[in-house]
Design a protein around this motif. Structure first.
Motif, PDB file in Angstrom:
ATOM      1  N   PHE A  30     -65.284  -6.589  19.146  1.00 25.84           N
ATOM      2  CA  PHE A  30     -64.514  -7.643  18.491  1.00 25.84           C
ATOM      3  C   PHE A  30     -63.049  -7.236  18.376  1.00 25.84           C
ATOM      4  O   PHE A  30     -62.142  -8.002  18.699  1.00 25.84           O
ATOM      5  CB  PHE A  30     -65.085  -7.940  17.108  1.00 25.84           C
ATOM      6  N   LEU A  31     -62.807  -6.019  17.904  1.00 23.83           N
ATOM      7  CA  LEU A  31     -61.423  -5.566  17.710  1.00 23.83           C
ATOM      8  C   LEU A  31     -60.671  -5.523  19.034  1.00 23.83           C
ATOM      9  O   LEU A  31     -59.532  -5.998  19.129  1.00 23.83           O
ATOM     10  CB  LEU A  31     -61.401  -4.181  17.069  1.00 23.83           C
ATOM     11  N   HIS A  32     -61.290  -4.923  20.062  1.00 22.49           N
ATOM     12  CA  HIS A  32     -60.598  -4.815  21.349  1.00 22.49           C
ATOM     13  C   HIS A  32     -60.258  -6.192  21.892  1.00 22.49           C
ATOM     14  O   HIS A  32     -59.143  -6.420  22.358  1.00 22.49           O
ATOM     15  CB  HIS A  32     -61.468  -4.022  22.339  1.00 22.49           C
ATOM     16  N   LEU A  59     -68.994 -13.480  12.894  1.00 22.82           N
ATOM     17  CA  LEU A  59     -67.902 -13.806  13.812  1.00 22.82           C
ATOM     18  C   LEU A  59     -67.740 -15.325  13.966  1.00 22.82           C
ATOM     19  O   LEU A  59     -66.688 -15.792  14.387  1.00 22.82           O
ATOM     20  CB  LEU A  59     -68.166 -13.160  15.182  1.00 22.82           C
ATOM     21  N   ASP A  60     -68.798 -16.094  13.616  1.00 19.83           N
ATOM     22  CA  ASP A  60     -68.708 -17.544  13.772  1.00 19.83           C
ATOM     23  C   ASP A  60     -68.110 -18.224  12.555  1.00 19.83           C
ATOM     24  O   ASP A  60     -67.712 -19.373  12.626  1.00 19.83           O
ATOM     25  CB  ASP A  60     -70.122 -18.145  13.979  1.00 19.83           C
ATOM     26  N   HIS A  74     -52.693 -22.906   9.728  1.00 22.35           N
ATOM     27  CA  HIS A  74     -53.537 -22.529  10.847  1.00 22.35           C
ATOM     28  C   HIS A  74     -54.779 -23.394  10.982  1.00 22.35           C
ATOM     29  O   HIS A  74     -55.431 -23.382  12.020  1.00 22.35           O
ATOM     30  CB  HIS A  74     -53.968 -21.047  10.701  1.00 22.35           C
ATOM     31  N   GLY A  75     -55.129 -24.172   9.911  1.00 16.65           N
ATOM     32  CA  GLY A  75     -56.329 -24.995   9.977  1.00 16.65           C
ATOM     33  C   GLY A  75     -57.581 -24.136  10.011  1.00 16.65           C
ATOM     34  O   GLY A  75     -57.617 -23.047   9.450  1.00 16.65           O
ATOM     35  N   HIS A  76     -58.623 -24.670  10.732  1.00 13.04           N
ATOM     36  CA  HIS A  76     -59.881 -23.929  10.792  1.00 13.04           C
ATOM     37  C   HIS A  76     -59.753 -22.739  11.722  1.00 13.04           C
ATOM     38  O   HIS A  76     -59.354 -22.882  12.865  1.00 13.04           O
ATOM     39  CB  HIS A  76     -61.016 -24.854  11.261  1.00 13.04           C
ATOM     40  N   GLN A  77     -60.062 -21.553  11.209  1.00  9.50           N
ATOM     41  CA  GLN A  77     -59.902 -20.301  11.973  1.00  9.50           C
ATOM     42  C   GLN A  77     -61.176 -19.468  11.817  1.00  9.50           C
ATOM     43  O   GLN A  77     -61.679 -19.314  10.715  1.00  9.50           O
ATOM     44  CB  GLN A  77     -58.740 -19.473  11.391  1.00  9.50           C
ATOM     45  N   ASN A  78     -61.664 -18.909  12.951  1.00  9.28           N
ATOM     46  CA  ASN A  78     -62.680 -17.867  12.789  1.00  9.28           C
ATOM     47  C   ASN A  78     -61.961 -16.519  12.656  1.00  9.28           C
ATOM     48  O   ASN A  78     -60.726 -16.458  12.690  1.00  9.28           O
ATOM     49  CB  ASN A  78     -63.706 -17.880  13.926  1.00  9.28           C
ATOM     50  N   LEU A  79     -62.734 -15.432  12.523  1.00 14.52           N
ATOM     51  CA  LEU A  79     -62.126 -14.109  12.265  1.00 14.52           C
ATOM     52  C   LEU A  79     -61.196 -13.710  13.405  1.00 14.52           C
ATOM     53  O   LEU A  79     -60.086 -13.214  13.179  1.00 14.52           O
ATOM     54  CB  LEU A  79     -63.228 -13.065  12.060  1.00 14.52           C
ATOM     55  N   ALA A  80     -61.644 -13.977  14.667  1.00  8.68           N
ATOM     56  CA  ALA A  80     -60.826 -13.588  15.820  1.00  8.68           C
ATOM     57  C   ALA A  80     -59.507 -14.341  15.805  1.00  8.68           C
ATOM     58  O   ALA A  80     -58.430 -13.758  16.003  1.00  8.68           O
ATOM     59  CB  ALA A  80     -61.582 -13.852  17.123  1.00  8.68           C
TER      60      ALA A  80
END
Lengths: 609, 372
Positions: free
Chosen positions: A520-522, A358-359, A386-392
């Motif tokens: 995570f999904l919710h 997730l990180d 979007h640049g730097h993006q984590n999964l969320a």
């Protein structure tokens, strides 16, 4: 006297007497022949001839049963039966056939030839039923009935019959869902003849009218009449009253259904007036994910089932059957690429297989394109990245680069397995006619996937799903696993109101994922409506909503607009899937429809512009 | 007194009783068969019964007259009677009115008479009178004159387009020839030639299409069940559906609903069988065959051969009528418009049959005394 002559005379006299006795024997023999034949006909075959004699004189005239009601979950009537009049002819009773037919032609506004053809169709030929009235004008308007009744002295061969006809008090509302009723076809008659259907019967053709035909049709009554050798009725022998059809209590909420249809219609109008000229059709499905009860199943364009009563005009038929056909129910029969609404499934597959943390950060910049076979993020076309993006963040902003990277790491089979765990590629099990489309979720068993194809798989471009499947699958995400079989009927009641059948929720499948993945999904999908791609559409909506937009490319035309989501986000009651064919971006085109549906469900007032 | 009391005591009372029973039975069935049919009876359910009763009264009066005449006088006037019969038949071509395709009726005011019914009696008397004078009937040439005597009236009736009535005379002719002592081998030969040569020849070259159809339908009623086969098919259904005990008096659905045509005339037996079942049908058949047996009994006990031959001829007419009519209703014989004696509604048939019976009684009254 000579003895010889005496002898001879005696002999001839004896011969004469013998000959006369022969007649007695012949007479007796003939009597025996006739008596034997009588015995054969009356005693040995009496029962057979009794049935022949009964078949001669007894005729059955059916009395149509009124079809059952269709009501929504709160009892609002969507389909009912009304009594109406049919003007029919009994040609044997005409006194002055030519004159009467001419008078009728004036009263009914029908050509003489047309009337004669209808009478001939009823009385002649192998399938003729001459003792039954020939139907001339069905569902006759009251003013015509009145005129015919005024002339009844001049029209001894004409009768006015009262018959039940289908009636849909809400017109277009839920039309494609309810379906329509029409005269039974030769093909249907061949298949269903054993169930007691007859050539002139009406039968549900599609939708609920067809799927629940066996409950709705009721049981026709019959009048047993005696007819003479000219097929003239002479009297009534017996009568069995018809039994009305059962009542279907739907899971549908008429308010939600109406909101879905109105929102789709107005959204289609807006889109057509703007950028998306070919946006002509759409579908919206709302389900209670806790039970599988379908709250709304809307498909546009729709139709009023009342157009088919007593039969549809050619012009109306052309209208519903050509172009974007109203007879194609896109909610259950239309399979479309899901686009970004598939991203949660890609994320789940990656998280469950430990291929992403997730990180982990992904860099969305046009230069990354080279890493992904020249494929691009949707944001780039507007000059942003979007640049730097984590999964969320990738989920909230629907960043393609994040999911390209997941697609690069995952196999097609891993993504397909996750999609299938939520029921994609399988019919949901909805009882409906026409049967739903299954969609397609290909895996390596079917074909090999090039690396670039795996990337587009990850953003929902390699599979197809129906709006119904999407709603059911998102229901599974909302419920953290269990997916219930969607169903449209809650209860089936007898005409008197006692319960015939109660539909219990039925678990179709359950997706088994780790709590971390569900959390995570919710969290990320709830964020979509707060700050992400659906934030503008859901601005000011008082109930927290979780969901995902989708813009599925479908060259050469415009993209299909999607939204799938549920509310309340943390305690799901309703899951909604919206699709607008060639409607462009999901966030702008599909979200407003989903919002309108949820507004109706939660009783929230629409935003004031 | 017209008739001597002594002779009256010699009446065959069993035959008389049987005839009265048959006529009453017939009237009841005519009532049952017609009372529903408003179009036929002009809303008077007893119309046909009254007509039949009136004919019976006329027949009874005529019978009394016949009883008073010693039948042996008839032999003396046989030629006159025969010629009168032929003239009567021929008069139809001048005075007749066509009915149902046949030109066999003469209408006088409200009364229609069918000369062929009466002419048959005259032919029997003529034939009997000729045959008693013949000693030898063993050669073909001896057949010529009697054959002509029979063929002339047959030809006339055929010309009236009433083939059925004409064909009745053929068995009557053979019966009288046989009784009169004609060589049985020769008779057999002639019948054989008739059946296997003349009948097929006539079928293909002389019969009209509707007559051919009737023959074909006899062999296969399903051939044209809504057309030529209709009457017989419906009649068989009526009879069969009566079962053992019948549907009850007045309960014939086949007649009431008009599936069975001609239900008070040619197909009265079907109504009996449908309403009264096997029991009633066999009873009516038994009654008719009792009358036939008494008729042949009269022939056996007659004082002279002329009486015997007349009795054979008259009784054979009845027998053929009964067999052909009842057989037709059960598809045992082809469909011809021949009435059932005593039962079918129709004045000429009833009166002629009663006259025949009166002649039989006249012969019986004057029979030879049996000495024990």
């Amino acid at each position: 006297m000579n003895v010889n002559i005496m002898d001879m005379m005696d002999r001839t006299q004896k011969g004469f007497e013998r000959r006369l006795r022969t007649f007695q024997i012949v007479a007796l023999a003939l009597f025996v022949v006739l008596a034997g034949r009588l015995w054969q006909l009356q005693v040995m075959r009496g029962d057979y001839f009794k049935s022949r004699s009964a078949a001669n004189r007894l005729a059955l005239v059916p009395i149509s049963a009124p079809r059952g009601l269709i009501v929504d979950r709160s009892g609002e009537t969507l389909a009912t039966s009304r009594m109406a009049y049919t003007v029919s002819a009994m040609p044997q009773e005409f006194r002055d056939r030519k004159g009467e037919v001419e008078l009728l032609s004036q009263l009914l506004g029908m050509a003489v030839d047309e009337i004669e053809a209808k009478i001939a169709g009823q009385t002649q030929g192998r399938h003729g039923i001459p003792y039954q009235p020939a139907r001339l004008l069905e569902d006759a308007p009251p003013q015509i009935v009145l005129k015919v009744a005024e002339h009844r002295i001049d029209l001894p061969g004409i009768i006015i019959e009262e018959e039940p006809y289908r009636s849909y008090p809400h017109g277009m509302l839920a039309g494609p869902l309810i379906g329509y009723v029409g005269q039974i076809s030769a093909e249907e008659l061949k298949q269903l003849g054993a169930l007691g259907y007859r050539g002139r019967d009406r039968i549900g053709k599609t939708g609920l009218e067809r799927e629940f035909e066996e409950y709705l049709r009721g049981q026709d009554g019959v009048t047993e009449i005696e007819v003479d050798s000219l097929s003239r009725p002479r009297g009534t022998v017996g009568c069995t009253e018809p039994v009305g059809g059962a009542t279907l209590v739907l899971t549908i909420d008429a308010r939600v259904q109406q909101a879905a249809e109105e929102a789709l219609r107005s959204q289609l109008q807006v889109l057509q007036a703007g950028k998306y000229k070919s946006a002509r059709a759409g579908a919206a499905v709302a389900i209670d994910p806790r039970t599988g009860e379908v709250l709304a199943l809307a498909a546009e364009p729709g139709y009023d089932p009342g157009w088919f009563v007593p039969r549809i005009s050619e012009e109306q038929w052309r209208r519903v059957s050509t172009g974007a056909s109203a007879l194609f129910n896109r909610a259950v029969s239309g399979a479309y690429p899901p686009g970004s609404t598939f991203k949660p499934f890609t994320a789940m597959a990656a998280l469950e297989s430990g291929l992403v943390s997730l990180d982990e950060k992904f860099l969305c910049t046009p230069s990354a394109s080279s890493r992904y076979f020249g494929m691009r993020c949707a944001a780039w076309s507007s000059g942003r990245a979007h640049g730097h993006q984590n999964l969320a963040q990738g989920m909230v902003n629907s960043c393609n680069v994040v999911f390209y990277e997941l697609g690069r790491r995952l196999t097609a089979d891993q993504m397909a397995a996750m999609a299938k765990a939520f029921g994609l590629s399988y019919p949901t099990g909805l009882r409906f006619t026409p049967p739903e489309a299954a969609g397609a979720v290909p895996d390596s068993a079917e074909r090999e996937f090039m690396p670039g194809e795996r990337l587009s798989y990850a953003i929902g471009q390699q599979i197809t799903v129906t709006p119904l499947q999407m709603a059911a699958a998102y229901g599974g995400i909302a419920m953290r696993g269990p997916i219930y079989v969607p169903h449209l009927v809650r209860q089936i009641l007898t005409p008197e109101g006692s319960v015939l059948d109660d539909m219990a929720p039925e678990l179709a499948r359950s997706a088994n994922l780790s709590k971390k993945t569900w959390d995570f999904l919710h969290a990320s999908l709830a964020e979509v409506t707060r700050t992400g791609t659906a934030a503008a559409g859901y601005a000011g909506f008082p109930v927290p909503v979780a969901g995902k937009t989708g813009t599925a490319q479908s060259p050469p035309g415009d993209s299909h607009a999607w939204f799938a989501g549920w509310a309340p986000a943390s305690d799901p009651e309703i899951v909604v899937a919206v699709l607008i064919e060639r409607g462009g971006g999901g966030g702008t085109s599909a979200v407003p429809v989903a919002r309108a549906i949820m507004e109706a469900y939660f009783g929230v007032l629409p935003p004031v512009d | 007194m017209l008739i001597e009391r002594r002779l009256l005591k010699n009446l065959d009372f069993a035959l008389l009783g049987a005839v009265i029973c048959a006529i009453l039975f017939g009237c009841a069935m005519i009532y049952s068969a017609t009372r529903w049919n408003v179009r036929l009876t002009s809303s008077n359910p007893c119309l046909y019964v009254k007509k039949q009763a009136a004919a019976a009264v006329v027949g009874a009066v005529a019978s009394i007259v016949v009883l008073g005449i010693d039948y042996r006088y008839l032999a003396r006037f046989a030629n006159v009677l025969y010629v009168a019969g032929i003239v009567l038949l021929a008069s139809v071509f001048v005075l007749g009115t066509p009915s149902k395709g046949a030109m066999s009726w003469i209408r006088i005011g409200p009364v229609a008479i069918q000369p062929s019914e009466y002419a048959k009696i005259a032919v029997v008397i003529g034939l009997a009178a000729y045959l008693v004078q013949q000693d030898d009937l063993s050669t073909l040439s001896s057949f010529i004159v009697p054959a002509i005597l029979a063929l002339v009236p047959m030809g006339l009736v055929i010309a009236e387009n009433d083939l059925g009535s004409a064909l009745v005379l053929a068995p009557v002719f053979f019966a009288m020839m046989y009784a009169a002592g004609a060589d049985p081998k020769l008779l057999g030969l002639i019948i054989g030639v008739g059946l296997f040569v003349i009948v097929p020849f006539s079928y293909f070259f002389l019969l009209k299409e509707h007559q051919q159809m009737r023959i074909l339908v006899f062999f296969n009623p399903g051939l044209d069940p809504r057309g030529f086969g209709w009457n017989v098919t419906q009649s068989v259904i009526a009879i069969g559906s009566g079962g053992f005990a019948g549907k009850g008096f007045g309960q014939s659905t086949q007649a009431r609903l008009n599936f069975l045509p001609e239900h008070h005339t040619d197909f009265i037996f079907s109504v009996i069988a449908e309403e009264l079942g096997f029991l009633g049908a066999i009873a009516s058949l038994a009654l008719l065959f009792f009358i036939v047996r008494r008729g042949y009994g009269v022939a056996q006990s007659a004082r002279d051969r002329f009486g015997s031959l007349v009795a054979v001829g008259l009784t054979t007419i009845m027998l053929v009528h009964i067999f052909v009519n009842v057989g037709m209703t059960m598809n045992v014989s082809p469909c011809t418009g021949i009435p059932l004696p005593f039962f079918s509604a129709g004045g000429s048939s009833l009166i002629a049959t009663m006259l025949g019976v009166a002649l039989l009684q006249s012969i019986h009254m004057r029979r030879k005394k049996i000495v024990f």
